[in-house]
Design a protein around this motif. Structure first.
Motif, PDB file in Angstrom:
ATOM      1  N   VAL A  40       0.804  -1.235  -0.049  1.00 49.82           N
ATOM      2  CA  VAL A  40      -0.070   0.039   0.087  1.00 49.82           C
ATOM      3  C   VAL A  40       0.872   1.239  -0.124  1.00 49.82           C
ATOM      4  CG1 VAL A  40      -2.102  -1.126   0.961  1.00 49.82           C
ATOM      5  CG2 VAL A  40      -0.172  -0.159   2.458  1.00 49.82           C
ATOM      6  N   SER A  41       2.183   1.346  -0.418  1.00 49.30           N
ATOM      7  CA  SER A  41       3.103   2.263  -0.620  1.00 49.30           C
ATOM      8  C   SER A  41       3.659   2.937   0.594  1.00 49.30           C
ATOM      9  CB  SER A  41       2.303   3.152  -1.583  1.00 49.30           C
ATOM     10  OG  SER A  41       2.039   2.863  -2.787  1.00 49.30           O
ATOM     11  N   GLY A  44       8.114   1.213   1.233  1.00 46.07           N
ATOM     12  CA  GLY A  44       9.269   1.533   0.384  1.00 46.07           C
ATOM     13  C   GLY A  44       9.858   0.759  -0.079  1.00 46.07           C
ATOM     14  N   ALA A  45       9.915  -0.913   0.253  1.00 43.69           N
ATOM     15  CA  ALA A  45      10.548  -1.979  -0.101  1.00 43.69           C
ATOM     16  C   ALA A  45      10.529  -2.061  -1.792  1.00 43.69           C
ATOM     17  CB  ALA A  45      10.015  -3.129   0.522  1.00 43.69           C
ATOM     18  N   CYS A  46       9.566  -1.531  -2.263  1.00 42.55           N
ATOM     19  CA  CYS A  46       9.146  -1.603  -3.624  1.00 42.55           C
ATOM     20  C   CYS A  46       9.771  -0.646  -4.515  1.00 42.55           C
ATOM     21  CB  CYS A  46       7.759  -1.867  -4.172  1.00 42.55           C
ATOM     22  SG  CYS A  46       6.534  -0.591  -3.545  1.00 42.55           S
ATOM     23  N   VAL A  55       9.460   5.913  -6.976  1.00 44.05           N
ATOM     24  CA  VAL A  55       8.041   5.636  -6.920  1.00 44.05           C
ATOM     25  C   VAL A  55       7.855   4.383  -6.458  1.00 44.05           C
ATOM     26  CG1 VAL A  55       7.342   6.828  -8.953  1.00 44.05           C
ATOM     27  CG2 VAL A  55       7.945   4.473  -9.177  1.00 44.05           C
ATOM     28  N   LYS A  56       6.767   4.001  -5.778  1.00 45.54           N
ATOM     29  CA  LYS A  56       6.520   2.804  -4.991  1.00 45.54           C
ATOM     30  C   LYS A  56       5.719   2.032  -6.053  1.00 45.54           C
ATOM     31  CE  LYS A  56       7.879   4.733  -1.014  1.00 45.54           C
ATOM     32  NZ  LYS A  56       6.967   5.665  -0.366  1.00 45.54           N
ATOM     33  N   THR A 102      16.221  -2.635   2.088  1.00 47.06           N
ATOM     34  CA  THR A 102      17.718  -2.215   1.544  1.00 47.06           C
ATOM     35  C   THR A 102      17.574  -1.673   0.121  1.00 47.06           C
ATOM     36  OG1 THR A 102      18.788  -3.565   3.169  1.00 47.06           O
ATOM     37  CG2 THR A 102      19.991  -2.663   1.336  1.00 47.06           C
ATOM     38  N   SER A 103      17.140  -2.687  -0.779  1.00 47.57           N
ATOM     39  CA  SER A 103      17.180  -2.157  -2.163  1.00 47.57           C
ATOM     40  C   SER A 103      16.262  -0.919  -2.416  1.00 47.57           C
ATOM     41  CB  SER A 103      16.409  -3.297  -3.060  1.00 47.57           C
ATOM     42  OG  SER A 103      15.106  -3.641  -2.720  1.00 47.57           O
ATOM     43  N   GLY A 104      14.829  -0.902  -1.638  1.00 45.09           N
ATOM     44  CA  GLY A 104      14.417   0.500  -1.599  1.00 45.09           C
ATOM     45  C   GLY A 104      14.915   1.852  -1.157  1.00 45.09           C
TER      46      GLY A 104
END
Length: 153
Positions: A40-41, A44-46, A55-56, A102-104
């Motif tokens: 749901v944004s 931030g993982a995405c 962007v999420k 971490t990637s986000g």
């Protein structure tokens, strides 16, 4: 068919128009940097970049990326395929605990460094405020971003 530009490569995917960018990147293009977190944004993982802006991807329709440039964690590697400068700083500062977020964090931090090469600690904390880490590695993340920017941590 939907044509995208992902990590400086043109790709074509056969997906429904209502698919999320996260689903297409993960399931169709087999990129593993972005993660499904909250959906749901909010975590931030995405996070990925579209035209350099974070962007999420979990709530972003894939159609919003048509004609634009998408950059994922994989797209931040150096020219030899190794970790980019920011990624290396995360490694050196041991900024990943469980690593899920971490990637986000790296992608959002890259967007910051691209628009502000010398961020303050406050700039970094504000830029990463949309990325949650339940392990509590935020201070190491801030040190990593400062290190990548060439500032003393």
């Amino acid at each position: 068919m939907i044509n995208l530009r992902v990590n400086n490569q043109d790709v074509e995917v056969d997906v429904p128009g209502n698919a999320t960018l996260l689903a297409v990147l993960s399931n169709d293009l087999k990129l593993r940097g972005q993660k499904f977190g909250c959906g749901v944004s909010q975590c931030g993982a995405c996070t990925v970049l579209i035209d350099g802006e974070p962007v999420k991807s979990c709530q972003t329709p894939v159609t919003s990326a048509i004609g634009r440039s998408v950059t994922t964690l994989e797209g931040l590697r150096d020219s030899n395929g190794g970790p980019g400068a920011l990624q290396q700083a995360f490694i050196e500062e041991q900024a990943a605990q469980c690593g899920y977020c971490t990637s986000g964090m790296i992608v959002a931090a890259q967007a910051l460094l691209d628009r502000n090469a010398s961020p303050t600690e406050s700039d970094i904390r504000i830029a990463l405020s949309g990325n949650l880490c339940r392990c509590g590695s935020h201070n190491r993340v801030v040190r990593a971003v400062l290190k990548a920017a060439g500032s003393p941590a």
